[in-house]
Design an enzyme around this catalytic site. Structure first.
Site, PDB file in Angstrom:
ATOM      1  N   PRO A   1      -4.882   1.192  18.623  1.00 22.76           N
ATOM      2  CA  PRO A   1      -4.566   0.654  17.288  1.00 22.76           C
ATOM      3  C   PRO A   1      -4.626   1.668  16.135  1.00 22.76           C
ATOM      4  O   PRO A   1      -4.193   1.343  15.030  1.00 22.76           O
ATOM      5  CB  PRO A   1      -5.599  -0.462  17.087  1.00 22.76           C
ATOM      6  CG  PRO A   1      -6.671  -0.210  18.083  1.00 22.76           C
ATOM      7  CD  PRO A   1      -6.073   0.557  19.209  1.00 22.76           C
TER       8      PRO A   1
ATOM      9  N   LYS B   1       0.514   0.763  15.103  1.00 24.64           N
ATOM     10  CA  LYS B   1       1.902   0.800  15.579  1.00 24.64           C
ATOM     11  C   LYS B   1       2.286  -0.328  16.557  1.00 24.64           C
ATOM     12  O   LYS B   1       3.465  -0.523  16.841  1.00 24.64           O
ATOM     13  CB  LYS B   1       2.187   2.159  16.251  1.00 24.64           C
ATOM     14  CG  LYS B   1       2.270   3.299  15.267  1.00 24.64           C
ATOM     15  CD  LYS B   1       3.555   3.257  14.469  1.00 24.64           C
ATOM     16  CE  LYS B   1       3.485   4.007  13.171  1.00 24.64           C
ATOM     17  NZ  LYS B   1       3.321   3.179  11.971  1.00 24.64           N
TER      18      LYS B   1
ATOM     19  N   TYR C   1      -9.586   5.451   7.071  1.00 25.73           N
ATOM     20  CA  TYR C   1      -9.760   5.896   8.461  1.00 25.73           C
ATOM     21  C   TYR C   1     -10.807   6.998   8.421  1.00 25.73           C
ATOM     22  O   TYR C   1     -10.599   8.012   7.741  1.00 25.73           O
ATOM     23  CB  TYR C   1      -8.452   6.468   9.012  1.00 25.73           C
ATOM     24  CG  TYR C   1      -7.367   5.435   9.280  1.00 25.73           C
ATOM     25  CD1 TYR C   1      -7.248   4.832  10.528  1.00 25.73           C
ATOM     26  CD2 TYR C   1      -6.460   5.079   8.287  1.00 25.73           C
ATOM     27  CE1 TYR C   1      -6.242   3.904  10.783  1.00 25.73           C
ATOM     28  CE2 TYR C   1      -5.447   4.144   8.532  1.00 25.73           C
ATOM     29  CZ  TYR C   1      -5.352   3.560   9.787  1.00 25.73           C
ATOM     30  OH  TYR C   1      -4.362   2.642  10.040  1.00 25.73           O
TER      31      TYR C   1
ATOM     32  N   TYR D   1       3.489   7.180   9.764  1.00 27.18           N
ATOM     33  CA  TYR D   1       2.646   6.019   9.451  1.00 27.18           C
ATOM     34  C   TYR D   1       3.480   4.881   8.863  1.00 27.18           C
ATOM     35  O   TYR D   1       3.296   3.712   9.237  1.00 27.18           O
ATOM     36  CB  TYR D   1       1.514   6.415   8.477  1.00 27.18           C
ATOM     37  CG  TYR D   1       0.451   5.341   8.388  1.00 27.18           C
ATOM     38  CD1 TYR D   1      -0.674   5.367   9.207  1.00 27.18           C
ATOM     39  CD2 TYR D   1       0.591   4.267   7.506  1.00 27.18           C
ATOM     40  CE1 TYR D   1      -1.630   4.359   9.162  1.00 27.18           C
ATOM     41  CE2 TYR D   1      -0.356   3.252   7.447  1.00 27.18           C
ATOM     42  CZ  TYR D   1      -1.467   3.314   8.281  1.00 27.18           C
ATOM     43  OH  TYR D   1      -2.409   2.305   8.234  1.00 27.18           O
TER      44      TYR D   1
ATOM     45  N   HIS E   1       0.843  -1.203   0.000  1.00 22.91           N
ATOM     46  CA  HIS E   1       0.000   0.000   0.000  1.00 22.91           C
ATOM     47  C   HIS E   1       0.876   1.250   0.000  1.00 22.91           C
ATOM     48  O   HIS E   1       1.701   1.427   0.881  1.00 22.91           O
ATOM     49  CB  HIS E   1      -0.928   0.018   1.224  1.00 22.91           C
ATOM     50  CG  HIS E   1      -2.151  -0.823   1.043  1.00 22.91           C
ATOM     51  ND1 HIS E   1      -3.301  -0.652   1.763  1.00 22.91           N
ATOM     52  CD2 HIS E   1      -2.404  -1.839   0.178  1.00 22.91           C
ATOM     53  CE1 HIS E   1      -4.212  -1.536   1.368  1.00 22.91           C
ATOM     54  NE2 HIS E   1      -3.679  -2.272   0.411  1.00 22.91           N
TER      55      HIS E   1
END
Ligand code: RFL
Ligand code: PHB
Length: 389
Positions: A292, A296, A200, A384, A72
């Site tokens: 979550p 991480k 998200y 990220y 991704h």
């Protein structure tokens, strides 16, 4: 029995450490409280940073991950009816890999088995003794028989509820904690993912996340109340709530189906310091927990494994204790940055019970800043995909 490194916990941290050490001829025994089937039944992480991928390559267990994992290069952030793309490649040189923790753990178990690695399942009453001496040892029982392992070092990889952390005396151990006033209800379903990337979503009704494991296996989460139980949520109620929390064009594409797993996870930020006491080293969830949001947890466990593995190699191969002496300091420096990122991303995306109108306006302003500002996007993308080890 005698071994060089006694590893408490056969989750991803313990198994990866054991596999890496065995590649260097360093002997270990893993003690796991549950069965292999039980460990592989826990549905958890899905997003792997490059650092973890590199460790899997070094451990010689990356073949299936590299074949079946999805690369991704970005993620979707939604709020209200809007959605924007956060492009990792524009700001970093790394993607993330989508590959379930369950599959990664299965690959590690298979590799340990092939290499003849020793793993004791169903262990009870594990206790660490004389960790602050030159001669630590571990006692436990299995099938009603008491056992003892003498070792050079103990790796405490036994997760948040394990015994390792509590072995460090209260006078030495300091804990930092934040508990969030909500949980995540997660559903796994054999349906195609709603989007090519993760979504998200910050909505008026609370946070939602659309994730995946493969082309026909989706993982979805919605923010829920801490008093909810998975049984309170029928599949139908879950899907209709999820649809209301993601942008309408995504909701229109959502393929629903029966859930094959449904569970609720509380959200917590937690760090214990130091991560080393004498010859005991804490690793992964035994030492720290993140909410979550931002994926991480497993990745931070992996960076601990990296520092510990290199410290142990330095000790055995070069008779140099510097890596082990600096383990706690090096691991914690990275842990706190992951804690900060997970806390920030959680604060940005959830509805909090005590949020005022002012707080909501600030949250919206921050999301708009992120959508429109390349520097803000770069800061998020760098965190990220994972900070360097
Ligand atoms: P684990 O996986 O908890 O493994 C610890 C093992 O130790 C065993 N054990 C004992 N064994 C012997 N004696 C004892 N006294 C013992 N006590 C415990 C346990 O049975 C267990 O097998 O810790 P480890 O290895 O440090 O791995 C950490 C990760 O599992 C965790 O950080 C992640 O799953 C967190 N997480 C995520 N992390 C990510 O990096 N990316 C993600 O996308 C992501 N998503 C998630 C997550 C965690 C979630 N939940 C349920 C908390 C999504 C969720 C919903
Ligand atoms: C997951 O797929 O389980 C997952 C993905 C991203 C997160 C958390 C969990 O931030």
């Amino acid at each position: 029995m005698r071994t060089q490194v006694a590893i408490i916990g056969g989750g991803p941290s313990g198994l990866l450490l054991s596999q890496l050490l065995s590649k260097r001829g360093i002997d270990s025994i893993v003690l796991e409280r549950k069965t292999r089937k039980y460990v592989l039944g826990r549905i958890r992480a899905g997003v792997l940073e490059q650092g973890l991928v590199n460790l899997m390559v070094e451990a010689g267990v990356a073949d299936r991950m590299q074949k079946e994992g999805f690369v991704h290069n970005g993620t979707q952030i939604a709020y209200g009816d809007q959605m924007f793309h956060l492009d990792f490649t524009e700001h970093t040189d790394k993607p993330v890999i989508i590959y379930g923790q369950t599959e990664l753990t299965r690959d590690l178990y298979d590799a340990r088995e092939t290499a003849g690695g020793k793993i004791e399942f169903n262990t009870d009453h594990v206790a660490i003794h004389d960790a602050n001496s030159e001669k630590p040892y571990v006692t436990y029982s299995v099938a009603g028989k008491n056992r003892r392992i003498d070792c050079d070092f103990v790796a405490g990889c036994d997760g948040f509820h394990g015994v390792s952390r509590k072995t460090i005396p209260d006078t030495v151990r300091r804990e930092y904690e934040k508990v969030y006033p909500f949980g995540w209800l997660g559903v796994l379903s054999e349906t195609p993912p709603v989007n090519d990337e993760l979504i998200y979503s910050n909505s008026d009704r609370g946070f939602a996340l659309c994730s995946m494991r493969n082309a026909n296996l989706s993982r979805y989460y919605i923010q829920c109340s801490l008093s909810d139980s998975p049984d309170d949520w029928t599949d139908q109620n879950f899907w209709s709530e999820l649809k209301r929390r993601i942008p309408p064009d995504q909701a229109a594409n959502l393929v629903t189906g029966p859930s094959i797993e449904k569970s609720i996870a509380p959200l917590r930020s937690f760090v214990t310091e130091p991560m080393r006491w004498g010859r005991l080293f804490l690793c992964g969830d035994a030492a720290h927990i993140v909410p979550p949001t931002g994926a991480k947890g497993l990745n931070t466990a992996a960076s601990d494994v990296h520092y510990l593995y290199n410290g142990l190699r330095q000790h055995y191969e070069q008779k140099d204790s510097e890596g082990l002496d600096r383990y706690s300091e090096l691991a914690l420096a990275r842990v706190w940055k992951a804690e900060r990122f997970s806390w920030w991303f959680s604060s940005l995306m959830h509805r909090y019970p005590d949020q005022s109108e002012f707080d909501l306006k600030i949250q919206r302003a921050e999301l708009e800043f992120l959508r429109s500002n390349k520097s803000a996007q770069a800061a998020m993308a760098i965190n990220y995909v994972g900070l360097p080890y």
